[in-house]
Design a protein around this motif. Structure first.
Motif, mmCIF file in Angstrom:
data_model
loop_
_atom_site.group_PDB
_atom_site.id
_atom_site.type_symbol
_atom_site.label_atom_id
_atom_site.label_comp_id
_atom_site.label_asym_id
_atom_site.label_seq_id
_atom_site.Cartn_x
_atom_site.Cartn_y
_atom_site.Cartn_z
ATOM 1 N N LEU A 288 0.836 -1.205 0.000
ATOM 2 C CA LEU A 288 0.000 0.000 0.000
ATOM 3 C C LEU A 288 0.872 1.257 0.000
ATOM 4 O O LEU A 288 1.646 1.474 0.935
ATOM 5 N N PRO A 289 0.779 2.107 -1.029
ATOM 6 C CA PRO A 289 1.571 3.349 -1.019
ATOM 7 C C PRO A 289 1.115 4.228 0.135
ATOM 8 O O PRO A 289 -0.085 4.454 0.319
ATOM 9 N N LYS A 290 2.062 4.694 0.912
ATOM 10 C CA LYS A 290 1.708 5.436 2.114
ATOM 11 C C LYS A 290 2.787 6.453 2.459
ATOM 12 O O LYS A 290 3.942 6.329 2.021
ATOM 13 N N ALA A 291 2.406 7.438 3.237
ATOM 14 C CA ALA A 291 3.364 8.387 3.804
ATOM 15 C C ALA A 291 3.460 8.126 5.301
ATOM 16 O O ALA A 291 2.502 7.666 5.920
ATOM 17 N N GLU A 292 4.621 8.410 5.870
ATOM 18 C CA GLU A 292 4.767 8.356 7.320
ATOM 19 C C GLU A 292 4.997 9.773 7.815
ATOM 20 O O GLU A 292 5.917 10.453 7.371
ATOM 21 N N LEU A 293 4.148 10.196 8.764
ATOM 22 C CA LEU A 293 4.149 11.580 9.219
ATOM 23 C C LEU A 293 4.617 11.750 10.656
ATOM 24 O O LEU A 293 4.781 12.885 11.115
ATOM 25 N N HIS A 294 4.807 10.645 11.362
ATOM 26 C CA HIS A 294 5.208 10.730 12.779
ATOM 27 C C HIS A 294 6.303 9.709 13.027
ATOM 28 O O HIS A 294 6.047 8.567 13.397
ATOM 29 N N LEU A 295 7.533 10.153 12.816
ATOM 30 C CA LEU A 295 8.701 9.283 12.954
ATOM 31 C C LEU A 295 9.835 10.115 13.532
ATOM 32 O O LEU A 295 10.235 11.124 12.936
ATOM 33 N N HIS A 296 10.326 9.708 14.696
ATOM 34 C CA HIS A 296 11.491 10.356 15.291
ATOM 35 C C HIS A 296 12.725 9.596 14.807
ATOM 36 O O HIS A 296 12.896 8.417 15.133
ATOM 37 N N ILE A 297 13.575 10.251 14.052
ATOM 38 C CA ILE A 297 14.684 9.531 13.434
ATOM 39 C C ILE A 297 15.605 8.933 14.497
ATOM 40 O O ILE A 297 16.135 7.825 14.312
#
Length: 336
Positions: A11-20
């Protein structure tokens, strides 16, 4: 679930909440400790993983900051970013908006330039090699002072054209959004988007403050908004994106069991929710793992999953033409 699991993976998706910094896997922690001659209080990867047995936000943050100490040089931040992007691309992520905590590093004497240039080089390589675009969110540590946040914003000056937004993270309780209202006003005046953690461990009042005093463009977490019917109505009416992190919620005991996660209720109420991994090295799964866990626990349908992916694009800080292209790709996948 097997067919649904495969569907989620592609599923093509974006990730918007990721602490590197929260994607620092024990294996990379050990490698960087050796490379930089940094002593760490663990004798093996297994000992690190055992230390990840925490049950609240503060216990997590303690080990999170200790682990970050191995990050010293530009190449370390590049390697950290590429390790995350490689995993994210394998999960169907085509765009990621990654948060970084410069104060975690500058307070240790690491130059701001080393941190951001390492991340930026990783972001460029990910776009070239993986076809994954990304943007940076500079997050202020809310347990530190307003003046420290202003100092960080000033330090970011030469790179503001490569930073998309500012955020607010770390210990939530006792550090309301109001504390940083002037910093966020200054950031917005310089053209930056605004997001903030609110309503994870903090009360619904913190979500109200993030909306009214910070003027956020989206809310990170936001689970406790469900305790306030008027707030739910407002979030729905404003189309405010919530970046929900199911495995994080379970690990930090925001929910006692994944079977109790409110994600499907949030969808049913009309809230614009997304699924994200938060700090995946610490919380036991990257973004597709989060989709799978909540889909299994709450019986989500394919349509629900497509809605979550759609929200991830429309809730992103991408320009409209890029959002439209991603939605076209998503629709083609969902209809295939």
């Amino acid at each position: 679930m097997t067919d649904l699991s495969q569907f989620i993976g592609g599923l093509p998706k974006a990730e918007l909440h990721l602490h590197i910094e929260g994607s620092l896997e024990p294996e990379l922690m050990f490698a960087l400790a050796q490379r930089n001659h940094v002593a760490i209080p663990y004798a093996s990867v297994e000992e690190v993983r055992a230390a990840y047995d925490f049950s609240n936000l503060q216990d997590f943050l303690d080990i999170y900051y200790a682990g970050a100490d191995v990050l010293r040089k530009r190449q370390d931040f590049h390697d950290l970013a590429m390790a995350y992007f490689t995993r994210a691309a394998a999960d169907g992520v085509v765009h990621a908006e990654i948060m970084f905590d410069p104060q975690t590093h500058t307070d240790r004497g690491i130059a701001f330039e080393e941190v951001i240039e390492g991340l930026l080089s990783g972001m460029r390589l990910a776009e070239t090699e993986l076809g994954l675009t990304s943007s940076l969110i500079l997050s202020f540590l809310r347990h530190l002072s307003e003046e420290a946040a202003f100092e960080t914003l000033r330090a970011a000056g030469p790179w503001l054209d490569r930073i998309t937004a500012v955020g607010l993270d770390s210990s939530e309780v006792g550090h309301p959004p109001e504390k940083f209202a002037r910093v966020f006003a200054a950031a917005r005046a310089q053209g930056l988007k605004i997001t903030a953690h609110a309503g994870e461990e903090g009360p619904p009042a913190y979500v109200h403050e993030a909306l009214d005093l910070l003027g956020v463009d989206r809310i990170d977490h936001g689970n406790r908004a469900l305790e306030d019917p008027a707030l739910i109505e407002r979030l729905v009416a404003e189309g405010m994106t919530l970046t929900v992190c199911p495995l994080s919620n379970h690990k930090l005991c925001v929910v006692d069991d994944m079977a109790d996660h409110p994600l499907d209720r949030m969808l049913a109420l009309g809230l614009k929710v997304t699924v994200n991994s938060d700090d995946p090295a610490y919380f036991g799964g990257y973004v597709a793992d989060n989709y799978r866990a909540v889909a299994k626990a709450r019986g989500l349908s394919r349509n629900d999953l497509v809605t979550l992916a759609r929200n991830s694009f429309t809730g992103s800080f991408l320009p409209p033409e890029a959002v439209a292209a991603h939605l076209e790709r998503l629709d083609a996948y969902a209809g295939g």
